[in-house]
Motif scaffolding. Structure first.
Motif, PDB file in Angstrom:
ATOM      1  N   ALA A   1       0.830  -1.212   0.000  1.00 21.58           N
ATOM      2  CA  ALA A   1       0.000   0.000   0.000  1.00 21.58           C
ATOM      3  C   ALA A   1       0.865   1.262   0.000  1.00 21.58           C
ATOM      4  N   GLY A   2       2.037   1.199   0.644  1.00 16.60           N
ATOM      5  CA  GLY A   2       2.874   2.393   0.747  1.00 16.60           C
ATOM      6  C   GLY A   2       4.266   2.209   0.179  1.00 16.60           C
TER       7      GLY A   2
ATOM      8  N   ASP B   1       7.487   1.758   2.632  1.00 22.29           N
ATOM      9  CA  ASP B   1       7.050   2.180   3.962  1.00 22.29           C
ATOM     10  C   ASP B   1       5.625   1.760   4.280  1.00 22.29           C
ATOM     11  N   ARG B   2       5.333   1.718   5.579  1.00 23.09           N
ATOM     12  CA  ARG B   2       3.941   1.731   6.004  1.00 23.09           C
ATOM     13  C   ARG B   2       3.281   2.929   5.346  1.00 23.09           C
ATOM     14  N   ALA B   3       2.091   2.750   4.805  1.00 20.14           N
ATOM     15  CA  ALA B   3       1.446   3.872   4.117  1.00 20.14           C
ATOM     16  C   ALA B   3       1.220   5.036   5.066  1.00 20.14           C
ATOM     17  N   ASP B   4       1.003   4.728   6.346  1.00 18.28           N
ATOM     18  CA  ASP B   4       0.710   5.804   7.292  1.00 18.28           C
ATOM     19  C   ASP B   4       1.977   6.392   7.915  1.00 18.28           C
TER      20      ASP B   4
ATOM     21  N   GLY C   1      -6.147   3.805   6.574  1.00 19.18           N
ATOM     22  CA  GLY C   1      -4.886   4.389   6.090  1.00 19.18           C
ATOM     23  C   GLY C   1      -4.318   3.626   4.896  1.00 19.18           C
ATOM     24  N   GLY C   2      -5.031   2.603   4.456  1.00 18.44           N
ATOM     25  CA  GLY C   2      -4.544   1.793   3.337  1.00 18.44           C
ATOM     26  C   GLY C   2      -5.074   2.295   2.008  1.00 18.44           C
ATOM     27  N   ARG C   3      -5.228   1.392   1.069  1.00 15.95           N
ATOM     28  CA  ARG C   3      -5.641   1.802  -0.279  1.00 15.95           C
ATOM     29  C   ARG C   3      -6.784   0.931  -0.782  1.00 15.95           C
TER      30      ARG C   3
ATOM     31  N   LYS D   1      -6.711  -2.620   0.966  1.00 14.98           N
ATOM     32  CA  LYS D   1      -5.387  -3.184   1.233  1.00 14.98           C
ATOM     33  C   LYS D   1      -4.807  -2.521   2.470  1.00 14.98           C
ATOM     34  N   CYS D   2      -4.390  -3.320   3.425  1.00 12.48           N
ATOM     35  CA  CYS D   2      -3.881  -2.803   4.702  1.00 12.48           C
ATOM     36  C   CYS D   2      -2.636  -1.931   4.471  1.00 12.48           C
ATOM     37  N   PRO D   3      -2.522  -0.821   5.202  1.00 12.28           N
ATOM     38  CA  PRO D   3      -1.369   0.072   5.013  1.00 12.28           C
ATOM     39  C   PRO D   3      -0.046  -0.528   5.478  1.00 12.28           C
TER      40      PRO D   3
END
Lengths: 351, 125
Positions: A47-48, A51-54, B55-57, B80-82
């Motif tokens: 998703a990121g 990195d962690r997306a958050d 916080g994911g997509r 999708k989990c962040p």
């Protein structure tokens, strides 16, 4: 629960390092566009990204760029008492070449990390990043940085070279001289046994291969016999491969010891006495499966908890390891094993 | 049986392909508006390590039956989990890799231009 996190990544932009870098080298970044080697043929399909997306910053900077966010998402969120910074931009995982520049860059990175991270939060401790291709220069950098009381580790990122080779000997001698742990960390430049494979999922599944290679290299090339007080921690490879490593290396030593007669102790004993394994990336398992693995390792003192913040496969201290572990084992994994390994870590100051 | 409700946001503030996090009492939830305009509510907590899924997509579900084939199914969106990337079908809450593992679904509706979520037996504080 007291927690020591042995893998937290801080990150600099190359431009951040210029004030710490000898002016001779500035133009190679500002004018000639040097960027670190990167051999991964895939993006990280998460998703990121890496990195962690958050954990990515709203202004576009990557995760690990901001101390405030690190405090919010890790140190304060989980009450982590001490964290070992493991950085970014480690020249040891790059290809050989441009040696003097990379040695200078590692020195600049170390000074940047001390000023901007290590000395700004009492919970943070640092690693000396070195260019292993210049082992004598790396040893001088270790001697220089070891004077800082909050430096606890020498950091080697894995490229395609086994670190037990004799040319790296000055690095291990310097680490031992200063009672610094040697942290060996996976990188995007770490291959599998058969190169890179077609898919990221393959490459990432096979990450433990290079850790087995490094452990075997250090054992059979006599590095750990030469420095029996030295501690090595393998970071970002998990721990499920450890029983296989111990059992197989012990068997080979029994059968082939005459080829490596300088290895006096069985490899499993060397590992139990000198090698530790950061827990991340944890895999889903039950408590009884984890205790079985630990029983096969022959010691409950080998695993040290790590989050790998801010990367996408971050492990939560609350969720990564199975519930229902015996209290004494949980205390060892989350803090006591790390404190026994990083002997330069001071006793934590509790509020 | 008591029911707890929360006003999530104005209906017009949640575009197709968007997500809105909220709290239903103590329960973190995420409301998703899929590309077809439908609303779906899920508990906003990954079953793996507890990350906030909001916080994911939101991505189209990817399918493929032969090596190298990628088919993007716009009609079946996944959240999708962040962190580690666990994928959930937003319509069912089920993990894509194992339908036996599912997020709790939350009822959501449009009411007088607002999006309202509600669920029974939610701790209020």
């Amino acid at each position: 629960m007291s927690i020591v996190d042995v893998d937290v990544h801080e990150r600099a932009a190359l431009e951040d390092l210029l004030p710490y870098l000898e002016p001779t080298w500035h133009r190679y970044i500002t004018q000639y566009g040097w960027v670190p080697d990167r051999f991964l043929p895939y993006s990280q399909p998460t998703a990121g990204g890496l990195d962690r997306a958050d954990a990515k910053l709203p202004d576009g900077r990557p995760g690990g760029s901001d101390l405030g966010l690190l405090r919010e998402q890790v140190l304060d969120e989980y009450g982590i008492e001490q964290a070992v910074l493991t950085g970014w931009l480690n020249a040891s995982s790059m290809q050989e070449g441009w040696t003097e520049f990379k040695t200078a860059l590692m020195s600049a990175y170390n000074d940047w990390a001390v000023e901007n991270w290590i000395e700004r939060d009492d919970r943070l401790f640092g690693s000396v990043h070195v260019n292993a291709w210049d082992a004598e220069g790396a040893a001088r950098e270790i001697d220089r940085m070891a004077e800082h009381p909050r430096i606890v580790q020498v950091m080697l990122y894995i490229g395609d070279q086994p670190f037990g080779q004799p040319r790296y000997a000055p690095i291990f001698a310097a680490a031992a001289r200063h009672d610094l742990v040697v942290g060996i960390h996976h990188s995007e430049n770490s291959p599998t046994a058969l190169g890179r494979h077609r898919y990221f999922a393959e490459w990432h599944t096979l990450v433990p291969q290079v850790f087995m290679s490094q452990a075997v290299s250090l054992i059979f090339n006599g590095v750990l016999e030469r420095h029996p007080e030295l501690r090595v921690i393998l970071v970002e490879g998990g721990f499920t491969y450890v029983p296989h490593l111990i059992w197989t290396a012990d068997q080979q030593w029994r059968e082939l010891r005459h080829e490596v007669p300088w290895v006096k102790r069985p490899p499993g004993r060397i590992i139990r006495e000198q090698v530790r394994f950061a827990s991340q990336p944890a895999v889903e398992m039950r408590a009884d499966q984890l205790t079985t693995l630990i029983d096969q390792m022959g010691s409950d003192e080998l695993i040290c908890f790590s989050t790998d913040y801010p990367h996408w496969d971050f492990d939560s201290p609350l969720e990564a390891l199975p519930r229902g572990l015996p209290d004494d084992l949980a205390r060892k994994i989350f803090a006591e094993n790390a404190r026994a390994t990083y002997r330069r870590l001071p006793a934590p100051v509790r509020a | 049986m008591s029911e707890t409700s929360v006003d999530v946001c104005a209906a017009g503030d949640l575009e197709p392909g968007g997500m809105a996090p909220a709290r239903l009492g103590m329960l973190p939830i995420v409301v998703v508006r899929t590309l077809d305009g439908q609303l779906h509510g899920l508990v906003d907590r990954c079953l793996h390590q507890g990350a906030r899924l909001s916080g994911g997509r939101l991505l189209p579900h990817t399918e493929g039956d032969t090596l190298g084939e990628y088919r993007m199914l716009d009609s079946r969106e996944v959240l999708k989990c962040p962190w580690h990337g666990y994928e959930y079908d937003v319509r069912t809450g089920c993990a894509v890799f194992d339908r036996r593992r599912a997020l709790r679904r939350i009822e959501v509706r449009e009411e007088a231009g607002r999006i309202v979520a509600s669920a029974p037996n939610v701790s209020a504080s």
